[in-house]
Design an enzyme around this catalytic site. Structure first.
Site, PDB file in Angstrom:
ATOM      1  N   ASP A  13       0.895  -1.158   0.121  1.00 53.35           N
ATOM      2  CA  ASP A  13       0.012  -0.138  -0.108  1.00 53.35           C
ATOM      3  C   ASP A  13       0.924   1.282  -0.032  1.00 53.35           C
ATOM      4  O   ASP A  13       0.375   2.302   0.903  1.00 53.35           O
ATOM      5  CB  ASP A  13      -0.848   0.089   1.103  1.00 53.35           C
ATOM      6  CG  ASP A  13      -1.937  -1.315   1.116  1.00 53.35           C
ATOM      7  OD1 ASP A  13      -2.356  -1.677  -0.016  1.00 53.35           O
ATOM      8  OD2 ASP A  13      -2.122  -1.467   2.259  1.00 53.35           O
ATOM      9  N   HIS A  41      -4.881  -1.391  -5.664  1.00 56.37           N
ATOM     10  CA  HIS A  41      -3.910  -0.491  -6.004  1.00 56.37           C
ATOM     11  C   HIS A  41      -4.975   0.907  -6.568  1.00 56.37           C
ATOM     12  O   HIS A  41      -5.793   0.635  -7.321  1.00 56.37           O
ATOM     13  CB  HIS A  41      -3.140  -1.164  -7.272  1.00 56.37           C
ATOM     14  CG  HIS A  41      -2.263  -2.310  -6.690  1.00 56.37           C
ATOM     15  ND1 HIS A  41      -1.422  -2.931  -7.786  1.00 56.37           N
ATOM     16  CD2 HIS A  41      -2.001  -2.638  -5.637  1.00 56.37           C
ATOM     17  CE1 HIS A  41      -0.627  -3.476  -7.113  1.00 56.37           C
ATOM     18  NE2 HIS A  41      -0.977  -3.519  -5.814  1.00 56.37           N
TER      19      HIS A  41
HETATM   20  P1  GDP Z   1      -0.886   0.460  -3.573  1.00 55.05           P
HETATM   21  O1  GDP Z   1      -1.360  -1.040  -2.956  1.00 55.05           O
HETATM   22  O2  GDP Z   1       0.739   0.340  -3.369  1.00 55.05           O
HETATM   23  O3  GDP Z   1      -1.313   0.633  -5.111  1.00 55.05           O
HETATM   24  O4  GDP Z   1      -1.434   1.484  -2.674  1.00 55.05           O
HETATM   25  P2  GDP Z   1      -2.721   1.920  -2.248  1.00 55.05           P
HETATM   26  O5  GDP Z   1      -3.507   2.113  -3.233  1.00 55.05           O
HETATM   27  O6  GDP Z   1      -3.412   0.594  -1.534  1.00 55.05           O
HETATM   28  O7  GDP Z   1      -2.421   2.629  -1.112  1.00 55.05           O
HETATM   29  C1  GDP Z   1      -1.987   3.844  -1.522  1.00 55.05           C
HETATM   30  C2  GDP Z   1      -3.021   5.074  -0.845  1.00 55.05           C
HETATM   31  O8  GDP Z   1      -2.149   6.276  -0.906  1.00 55.05           O
HETATM   32  C3  GDP Z   1      -4.095   5.240  -1.839  1.00 55.05           C
HETATM   33  O9  GDP Z   1      -5.054   5.617  -1.206  1.00 55.05           O
HETATM   34  C4  GDP Z   1      -3.685   6.267  -2.895  1.00 55.05           C
HETATM   35  O10 GDP Z   1      -4.765   7.065  -3.381  1.00 55.05           O
HETATM   36  C5  GDP Z   1      -2.743   7.252  -1.861  1.00 55.05           C
HETATM   37  N1  GDP Z   1      -1.681   8.215  -2.366  1.00 55.05           N
HETATM   38  C6  GDP Z   1      -0.850   7.505  -3.303  1.00 55.05           C
HETATM   39  N2  GDP Z   1       0.030   8.518  -3.395  1.00 55.05           N
HETATM   40  C7  GDP Z   1      -0.153   9.439  -2.907  1.00 55.05           C
HETATM   41  C8  GDP Z   1       0.372  10.814  -2.412  1.00 55.05           C
HETATM   42  O11 GDP Z   1       1.375  11.170  -2.958  1.00 55.05           O
HETATM   43  N3  GDP Z   1      -0.328  11.660  -1.512  1.00 55.05           N
HETATM   44  C9  GDP Z   1      -1.582  11.294  -0.980  1.00 55.05           C
HETATM   45  N4  GDP Z   1      -2.041  12.085  -0.315  1.00 55.05           N
HETATM   46  N5  GDP Z   1      -2.059  10.028  -1.252  1.00 55.05           N
HETATM   47  C10 GDP Z   1      -1.288   9.370  -1.899  1.00 55.05           C
HETATM   48  P1  IMO Z   2      -1.126  -4.255  -2.096  1.00 52.71           P
HETATM   49  O1  IMO Z   2      -0.753  -4.824  -3.405  1.00 52.71           O
HETATM   50  C1  IMO Z   2      -1.187  -4.780   2.293  1.00 52.71           C
HETATM   51  C2  IMO Z   2      -0.895  -8.859   3.580  1.00 52.71           C
HETATM   52  C3  IMO Z   2      -2.277  -9.376   4.361  1.00 52.71           C
HETATM   53  C4  IMO Z   2      -1.723 -10.432   5.391  1.00 52.71           C
HETATM   54  C5  IMO Z   2      -0.745 -10.841   4.208  1.00 52.71           C
HETATM   55  C6  IMO Z   2      -0.965 -12.459   3.870  1.00 52.71           C
HETATM   56  O2  IMO Z   2      -2.448  -3.411  -2.072  1.00 52.71           O
HETATM   57  O3  IMO Z   2      -0.023  -3.641  -1.441  1.00 52.71           O
HETATM   58  P2  IMO Z   2      -2.850 -12.798   1.661  1.00 52.71           P
HETATM   59  O4  IMO Z   2      -4.275 -12.441   1.655  1.00 52.71           O
HETATM   60  O5  IMO Z   2      -1.914 -12.246   0.708  1.00 52.71           O
HETATM   61  O6  IMO Z   2      -2.693 -14.309   1.906  1.00 52.71           O
HETATM   62  O7  IMO Z   2      -2.433 -12.026   3.161  1.00 52.71           O
HETATM   63  O8  IMO Z   2      -0.387 -10.044   3.268  1.00 52.71           O
HETATM   64  N1  IMO Z   2      -1.517  -8.338   2.401  1.00 52.71           N
HETATM   65  C7  IMO Z   2      -1.212  -6.918   1.866  1.00 52.71           C
HETATM   66  N2  IMO Z   2      -1.193  -6.007   2.717  1.00 52.71           N
HETATM   67  N3  IMO Z   2      -1.292  -4.468   0.771  1.00 52.71           N
HETATM   68  C8  IMO Z   2      -1.551  -5.560   0.159  1.00 52.71           C
HETATM   69  O9  IMO Z   2      -1.457  -5.410  -1.395  1.00 52.71           O
HETATM   70  C9  IMO Z   2      -1.758  -7.043   0.585  1.00 52.71           C
HETATM   71  N4  IMO Z   2      -1.998  -8.280   0.083  1.00 52.71           N
HETATM   72  C10 IMO Z   2      -1.805  -9.031   1.001  1.00 52.71           C
HETATM   73  O10 IMO Z   2      -2.866  -8.250   5.208  1.00 52.71           O
HETATM   74  O11 IMO Z   2      -0.782  -9.693   6.329  1.00 52.71           O
HETATM   75 MG    MG Z   3      -2.727  -1.591  -1.776  1.00 52.53          MG
END
Ligand code: GDP
Ligand code: IMO
Ligand code: MG
Length: 421
Positions: A13, A41
């Site tokens: 994340d 994502h």
């Molecule tokens: P990913 O799993 O790595 O794609 O990340 P996620 O989407 O799960 O979580 C990243 C969060 O941060 C999301 O809510 C995005 O909209 C937000 N985000 C990403 N880059 C930025 C940034 O530079 N600033 C802010 N405020 N939010 C961001």
């Molecule tokens: P993105 O791609 C954050 C974590 C789960 C748990 C462990 C195993 O959005 O960064 P799973 O369901 O994969 O067997 O769970 O991994 N986990 C994540 N945490 N972002 C994710 O994906 C995750 N995908 C799995 O919370 O700890």
């Molecule tokens: Mg994510």
């Protein structure tokens, strides 16, 4: 031609979706190379706000083809729903392809994940990811290409059901009938038949034509099955080299590795998290869930655990991946903090460590912090790193020095163009 791999540098994340969306403008092909719909994502662009689980985050670029790669496990019903959601925003889905060698995550896998978690698990996303990868390793699973060969499919289904049903019934759940799975397979064949590609020739054609290829990682190295905080990990390898291993091309062809980190730390699920903090200063970043960038899981909606930036983590994931560039997202979330802490090292039993500790040791480490002054300025409108406030530049430089990285992108908002370069 360039072959770029983008991966998470912390606990997941970090902003991978946003960065892939941004970089897709220069890419001909995006490949999601591991994981499944455990991913969330987030992409915010002129087409809307999306939380993508299986579809590569480059789908919004009409000139860019998106491949769900061999290293993934794909729940076809979840993918179907996701395609409908994204297509409803007038996004052209004709460039979406699926590797014939990608594994099918069966409904029973998800059911078993939930049953196992109910008996005391590690806090998975309950999407069946670990179970699907386990059956892949047991050689008791279907791949997308199997749907296309109706002569061999019946025998494969029977063998798989013997194994899956033995486990389901051991948990007291109902077994799955042959006809039920056969009917599902026919539905998936109808739905995905035209999207399935032979992945090796497909990818190598792009390479032979000198195209730009971007590999999208899911999660991050701290949750890698081998290199992360086992057993609190996922079941695949969210590291750069795995793009080559799973997709079938020489690892030496990768010419750029981009790591994505947050300007602080967050994690979901159980396991050690050394810099986790209940400081009000860091907790305020969570928000209420009302805004897209509030700290709630994009997949499960779970409240994320929050903490200060952990330099030993990013130094370790850099060691594993070899980041040529680092993107530091969400620096704008620190805009109002008068003081910011960075973990510069860990102490174990009073001794400063010179290597990354194992999981049990990590539960016991004591983070050593450096306190830096904040910048107390709005950074959201800034588009050049050189224009950031001095204290923000000092914070970035400190992170670079502590992690041996070069920060080339600084996120200042959730939107595609909210980046300082
Ligand atoms: P990913 O799993 O790595 O794609 O990340 P996620 O989407 O799960 O979580 C990243 C969060 O941060 C999301 O809510 C995005 O909209 C937000 N985000 C990403 N880059 C930025 C940034 O530079 N600033 C802010 N405020 N939010 C961001
Ligand atoms: P993105 O791609 C954050 C974590 C789960 C748990 C462990 C195993 O959005 O960064 P799973 O369901 O994969 O067997 O769970 O991994 N986990 C994540 N945490 N972002 C994710 O994906 C995750 N995908 C799995 O919370 O700890
Ligand atoms: Mg994510």
């Amino acid at each position: 031609m360039s072959i770029t791999v983008l991966v998470g540098a912390q606990w997941g994340d970090e902003g991978k979706g946003k960065m892939i969306d941004y970089l897709s403008g220069d890419s001909d092909l995006i490949v999601r190379f591991q994981g499944g719909d455990n991913a969330g994502h987030t992409v915010v662009n002129d087409k809307g706000v999306f939380k993508l689980h299986l579809i590569p985050s480059g789908i919004f670029e009409d000139n860019c083809v998106s491949l769900i790669g061999t290293g993934t496990v794909v729940n076809p019903d979840v993918l179907n729903e996701e395609i409908a959601q994204v297509a409803a925003a007038n996004v052209d889905m004709s460039g979406l392809k699926i590797s014939g060698k990608a594994h099918i995550l069966l409904p029973a896998h998800q059911q078993l994940d939930a049953l196992m978690e109910a008996k005391g698990g590690i806090g998975t996303t309950k999407r069946g990811i670990g179970v699907a990868y386990s059956y892949k390793m047991l050689r008791k699973n279907l791949r997308f290409e199997d749907l296309l060969d109706l002569e061999t499919l019946p025998k494969k289904i029977s063998g798989i059901l013997d194994a899956v049903n033995a486990e389901l019934t051991a948990y007291g759940a109902q077994p799955i009938s042959y006809d039920e799975l056969w009917d599902k397979c026919m539905e998936w064949k109808e739905r995905y038949g035209d999207m399935i590609v032979e992945p090796i020739s497909f990818l190598h054609n792009y390479m032979d034509e000198g195209k730009n290829i971007l590999f999208e990682g899911q999660l991050a190295a701290m949750k890698d099955i081998d290199l992360g905080i086992y057993p609190y990990v996922t079941s695949s390898n969210p590291v750069a080299a795995y793009a080559a291993v799973s997709s079938g091309f020489p690892a030496k062809k990768i010419d750029r590795v981009i790591g994505v980190a947050k300007a602080f730390s967050s994690a979901v699920g159980a396991g050690p998290f050394p810099t986790e903090s209940d400081d009000e200063q860091i907790q305020i970043i969570r928000g209420t869930g009302e805004h897209v960038d509030d700290e709630f899981g994009a997949r499960t909606g779970r409240s994320r655990r929050l903490g200060w930036f952990d330099a030993p983590v990013v130094k370790y994931t850099n060691l594993i991946n070899g980041f040529d560039e680092l993107a530091l997202c969400k620096i704008d979330k620190l805009d109002d903090l008068p003081e910011i802490k960075i973990c510069v090292g860990y102490k174990l039993d009073g001794e400063l460590l010179d290597h990354y500790p194992n999981t049990d040791q990590l539960e016991r480490v004591e983070p050593v912090y450096k306190v830096m002054p904040g910048w107390m300025e709005d950074t959201t409108g800034i588009r050049k790193i050189e224009d950031l406030p001095e204290n923000a530049k000092n914070y970035i430089k400190t992170i670079e020095d502590l992690t041996d990285t070069k920060i080339c992108y600084v996120g200042v908002g959730p939107g595609r163009t909210e980046l300082a370069l």
